[in-house]
Motif scaffolding. Structure first.
Motif, PDB file in Angstrom:
ATOM      1  N   TRP A 124       0.823  -1.212   0.000  1.00  0.00           N
ATOM      2  CA  TRP A 124       0.000   0.000   0.000  1.00  0.00           C
ATOM      3  C   TRP A 124       0.857   1.262   0.000  1.00  0.00           C
ATOM      4  CZ3 TRP A 124      -4.445   1.633  -1.372  1.00  0.00           C
ATOM      5  CH2 TRP A 124      -4.959   2.843  -0.897  1.00  0.00           C
ATOM      6  N   ARG A 127       1.588   2.181  -3.582  1.00  0.00           N
ATOM      7  CA  ARG A 127       0.397   2.068  -4.430  1.00  0.00           C
ATOM      8  C   ARG A 127       0.471   2.927  -5.682  1.00  0.00           C
ATOM      9  NH1 ARG A 127      -0.349   4.668   0.127  1.00  0.00           N
ATOM     10  NH2 ARG A 127      -1.182   6.799   0.201  1.00  0.00           N
ATOM     11  N   GLY A 261      -3.090  -4.090   2.943  1.00  0.00           N
ATOM     12  CA  GLY A 261      -2.073  -3.275   2.277  1.00  0.00           C
ATOM     13  C   GLY A 261      -0.733  -3.239   2.966  1.00  0.00           C
TER      14      GLY A 261
END
Length: 602
Positions: A124, A127, A261
């Protein structure tokens, strides 16, 4: 009872009573010695039973066909083919040729990802280098958290938090209750905290860590709330050799995976490898690509899979521009010719006709594999069994012929105190000797085992019906007391094993309804079982109660006699002290009268 000890008479009353009690205690000392002898005898019996039971376990192995049908296998070129055989394999030669080894299905990511993704950091937090379509938002119910210490930072139960919480207003504030008073903290979500006001709580969307603007005291409770979390959802499907889907199967025959994440790429791949889906996944630093390989080789596919694939992937994380794993990964079966027959197998290790082959390399020529009886291994098995039997009867004979030295009886506690530990140990060794001398149960068991060895076995399939037929006989030395010897250097036994292994096996392990029809080992096991049972009736087991065996009942009787006699000794000792106390009082009175008379005369 008040005891007066020589105050008037000047006599050592305690010593006198002690000396008198020695004579009184002689019967109980004898009973305690009898008890110790019974306990030693019980332990000796049990040690013999342990020897018999251990040998019986070894004898069980000698009733298995594998003990007599060992095979030896040789490959002309083990760099190409290795082989092993079970006892059911026939003695023969086999030729393998035109070998193409089986391969495992493999899928490699189309993109090199290391330049944009660090496989050790949370996905995450990286990302921006990934297609947004790989993420799915999921509602998480965070349970109330009660603090056990003063702190300003608390981690959520799950990982990364979606910024949509703040954008849509689904998580505006978090309440904290302290000593019955509730306070609401305004939520701020991001990656950098900056300055946090006293009425704010910052949530790191990469890690899920909450940082409050004030220190929360121990015992405070962060009330339950819900939030949106970013997760990766995808699934994989693999198949076994029958085309059936494998792994943790759910709808559609697929194995689902979900990661929050905060998971790194390396962790994600490791968990895939440890799952039941049957895929080995890793990131290769040399090519900067992800590799997924089926753990089983061969064309493992299903008519339901696209293009006959062995591994089917679904989910944007696996199939989009981030990894772009191929969807039509296939493995191939091993192809070879065995003794002129062209055939295939899913694996590079396969068994046929009792022979297990392991393919090592592709090749086009011939490799010959020979299977024959392993005479040496069968010889060693029988030789080891004979050796263990000789050790058994030597130990039992040692016990039943050991002389009893009656000059050494078990020590009383008083006698043991006068000796050093070494002297007491040496005394005990002599006192324990000969407790099983001439025992009829063990002697009868040994005689029966000797008979088991030498009696002919009726109904054998071959030429060997007696032990001497295969070169095993009794030692000519009388002091060996029935030990077995393998004649010469074992040549006759080896020849028998080579010439007629079935007959040798029957001689040892043949089944039958009568003793004469049973093989030597089965007879021995019957005799051992009967002997062990008889010994147990006399000496019991450690788990039995005293009433269940003879020596236990004898020990219980002796213990009862000791208890009764000790009660009587207490009464006798009290009587002696009462008598001496009366004497002391009489002397005291006499002394007092004498003193008065002397006073009158003076």
């Amino acid at each position: 009872m008040v005891r007066v000890s020589g105050l008037a008479s000047g006599m050592d009353i305690d010593q006198i009573v002690s000396d008198l009690m020695k004579a009184e205690r002689m019967p109980i000392d004898k009973m305690k010695k009898q008890k110790q002898t019974l306990e030693w005898q019980r332990d000796d019996y049990r040690s013999m039973n342990l020897l018999l039971s251990d040998f019986n376990n070894l004898a069980f192995n000698m009733t298995l066909q594998s003990s007599y049908s060992s095979k030896t296998v040789s490959s002309a070129d083990e760099t190409k083919v290795k082989a092993a055989a079970t006892s059911s394999a026939g003695n023969a030669s086999y030729t393998l040729s035109n070998v193409t080894m089986a391969t495992a299905a493999q899928s490699i990511s189309a993109n090199s990802i290391a330049s944009s993704i660090d496989p050790t950091k949370s996905l995450w937090s990286q990302r921006d280098s990934m297609d947004s379509s790989v993420w799915t938002e999921k509602t998480v119910e965070q349970a109330a958290i009660t603090l056990s210490a003063d702190t300003s930072t608390v981690k959520l139960a799950k990982g990364a938090v979606s910024a949509v919480n703040q954008n849509t207003g689904t998580l505006n504030s978090i309440s904290v209750t302290t000593d019955g008073t509730s306070k609401a903290y305004t939520v701020r979500i991001g990656t950098a905290a900056g300055t946090i006001n006293s009425n704010e709580v910052f949530i790191n969307e990469d890690t899920g860590e909450m940082t409050f603007g004030t220190t929360l005291t121990s015992g405070s409770t962060i009330e339950a709330f819900s939030y949106q979390q970013n997760v990766l959802n995808f699934s994989m499907t693999t198949y076994d050799s029958t085309g059936k889907a494998t792994g943790n199967i759910q709808d559609g025959g697929s194995t689902p995976f979900e990661f929050d994440g905060s998971t790194s790429l390396n962790t994600l791949l490791t968990q895939i490898s440890n799952s039941k889906v049957g895929i080995s996944a890793f990131f290769d630093e040399g090519t900067n690509k992800v590799v997924m390989t089926r753990k089983d080789t061969g064309n493992l596919s299903s008519v339901d899979s696209p293009d006959g694939s062995n591994m089917v992937f679904s989910g944007a994380f696996l199939t989009t521009g981030f990894l772009q794993l191929a969807g039509n990964a296939k493995g191939t079966d091993a192809k070879f010719t065995l003794n002129g027959l062209e055939t295939t197998r899913k694996s590079n290790t396969f068994t046929t006709g009792g022979v297990t082959y392991t393919l090592q390399n592709n090749f086009t020529g011939d490799v010959r594999v020979n299977v024959s009886n392993d005479t040496q291994k069968v010889f060693d098995t029988i030789k080891d069994f004979v050796t263990k039997y000789n050790e058994l009867i030597e130990k039992i004979n040692g016990k039943i012929t050991e002389e009893r030295d009656r000059n050494y009886q078990p020590l009383t506690d008083q006698e043991r105190e006068k000796l050093t530990d070494k002297q007491a140990e040496q005394w005990d060794d002599k006192a324990k000797s000969g407790l099983l001398k001439g025992d009829t149960i063990l002697s009868s068991g040994l005689n029966q085992m000797r008979s088991n060895w030498y009696a002919s076995v009726s109904g054998v399939s071959g030429a060997f019906s007696q032990l001497t037929d295969i070169g095993i006989s009794t030692s000519a030395n009388y002091s060996d007391r029935g030990k077995l010897v393998i004649e010469g250097d074992g040549t006759k036994l080896k020849e028998a094993i080579e010439k007629d292994p079935q007959s040798v096996m029957d001689l040892f392990m043949k089944s039958g309804s009568t003793t004469s029809e049973k093989g030597i080992v089965r007879r021995l096991r019957d005799t051992i079982t009967q002997t062990v049972s008889k010994v147990e009736q006399r000496a019991g087991r450690s788990t039995w109660t005293s009433e269940q065996f003879l020596l236990g009942r004898n020990l219980k009787s002796v213990n009862s006699q000791i208890t009764s006699f000790e009660s009587r000794l207490t009464q006798v000792e009290d009587r002696y002290y009462r008598q001496f106390t009366a004497m002391e009082k009489a002397i005291q009175n006499a002394n007092a009268q004498s003193a008065q008379l002397s006073q009158y005369f003076s």
